[in-house]
Design a protein around this motif. Structure first.
Motif, PDB file in Angstrom:
ATOM      1  N   ALA A  66     -68.695  26.290  15.464  1.00 52.60           N
ATOM      2  CA  ALA A  66     -68.471  24.845  15.579  1.00 52.60           C
ATOM      3  C   ALA A  66     -68.347  24.159  14.228  1.00 52.60           C
ATOM      4  CB  ALA A  66     -69.614  24.211  16.373  1.00 52.60           C
ATOM      5  N   THR A  93     -60.158  31.379  18.106  1.00 48.54           N
ATOM      6  CA  THR A  93     -59.992  29.933  18.142  1.00 48.54           C
ATOM      7  C   THR A  93     -60.610  29.286  16.910  1.00 48.54           C
ATOM      8  OG1 THR A  93     -62.029  29.731  19.437  1.00 48.54           O
ATOM      9  CG2 THR A  93     -59.957  29.861  20.656  1.00 48.54           C
ATOM     10  N   THR A  94     -60.138  28.095  16.607  1.00 45.31           N
ATOM     11  CA  THR A  94     -60.675  27.315  15.497  1.00 45.31           C
ATOM     12  C   THR A  94     -60.606  25.839  15.869  1.00 45.31           C
ATOM     13  OG1 THR A  94     -60.399  26.731  13.143  1.00 45.31           O
ATOM     14  CG2 THR A  94     -58.403  27.257  14.387  1.00 45.31           C
ATOM     15  N   THR A  95     -61.503  25.053  15.318  1.00 46.48           N
ATOM     16  CA  THR A  95     -61.460  23.609  15.574  1.00 46.48           C
ATOM     17  C   THR A  95     -60.437  22.927  14.686  1.00 46.48           C
ATOM     18  OG1 THR A  95     -63.244  23.191  13.975  1.00 46.48           O
ATOM     19  CG2 THR A  95     -63.893  23.594  16.267  1.00 46.48           C
ATOM     20  N   ARG A  96     -59.864  23.680  13.699  1.00 50.59           N
ATOM     21  CA  ARG A  96     -58.900  23.079  12.777  1.00 50.59           C
ATOM     22  C   ARG A  96     -57.648  23.961  12.654  1.00 50.59           C
ATOM     23  NH1 ARG A  96     -63.060  21.317   8.855  1.00 50.59           N
ATOM     24  NH2 ARG A  96     -61.644  21.654   7.120  1.00 50.59           N
TER      25      ARG A  96
END
Length: 243
Positions: free
Chosen positions: A86, A146-149
């Motif tokens: 996160a 996955t990545t938040t950015r």
């Protein structure tokens, strides 16, 4: 002859404990940063560093838990993994601290550096690249994709290889598709190898499949060997005549 040593280094007041492996000789060599699996550093990663040093690379296993700690409790480990997933800035800072140790080593040719990682460590290597680190190659073995950015993939300058198992519950088809779209949109030189029948952590020989104790996790020898060879092929591509 390979030489190894324990390296202690600080990150935000915490003492990290990594493992450095050096090839024989005194010349500067291409270097590989290694980020460990979610629970922590084990002999598996140390031996990977030693094996790379035997092939002529400077190799350093970073520590992202502190104290070289191995997290035995699964719930605690998954909580730590979720915390880092996160927070890409934190992952990049922890990876960057390890990268600084590697590039400070006099034997390292700082113009020829790669990063590889296993499980969360693979995600950390990818986040380092998304953060713009000067890496000629990045390899993730069964990482979270996955990545938040995702827009930060535009900062990737090196070539990317990701190896995942077709039966990995942590890298389902929709995550693989999102990763492909992220790489494509950023114009990255990338490849994704999907290993049929392989689970999560398929590279770890101590994790024989045990659906009751470790659902979705297990060693797959053929995929482990194939992914290692794919990594070495990429290194030969980005570090020609290096070893």
């Amino acid at each position: 002859m390979v030489t190894t040593r324990r390296i202690e280094y600080p990150v935000d007041g915490t003492t990290m404990v990594g493992h450095l492996a050096l090839p024989g000789g005194t010349d500067r060599r291409p270097a590989v940063l290694i980020a460990h699996e979610g629970p922590g550093i084990t002999d598996h990663q140390r031996l990977r560093a030693d094996r790379l040093a035997e092939l002529g690379y400077v190799a350093f296993v970073l520590d992202y838990h502190g104290g070289g700690r191995f997290i035995e409790d699964r719930e605690e480990m998954f909580a730590r993994v979720d915390e880092l997933l996160a927070d890409p800035d934190r992952m990049r800072a922890l990876g960057g601290a390890g990268l600084a140790v590697l590039t400070a080593e006099p034997r390292t040719d700082t113009s020829r550096v790669a990063a590889i990682g296993y499980c969360l460590g693979g995600t950390m290597a990818l986040e380092l690249a998304r953060g713009g680190a000067d890496l000629k190659a990045v390899v993730g073995f069964h990482p979270a994709l996955t990545t938040t950015r995702p827009g930060d993939a535009a900062n990737i300058t090196g070539k990317v290889l990701v190896c995942v198992g077709s039966e990995d519950p942590f890298a389902p088809a929709e995550h693989r598709l999102a990763f492909e779209e992220e790489m494509r949109a950023a114009g990255v030189d990338w490849r994704l190898h999907l290993h049929g029948g392989a689970l999560h952590s398929f590279t770890h020989p101590d994790l024989e499949p045990d659906p009751a104790a470790r659902p979705g996790i297990g060693y797959h020898r053929a995929s482990a060997e194939r992914s290692w060879r794919a990594m070495l092929d990429l290194f030969e591509e980005v570090f020609p005549s290096a070893v």
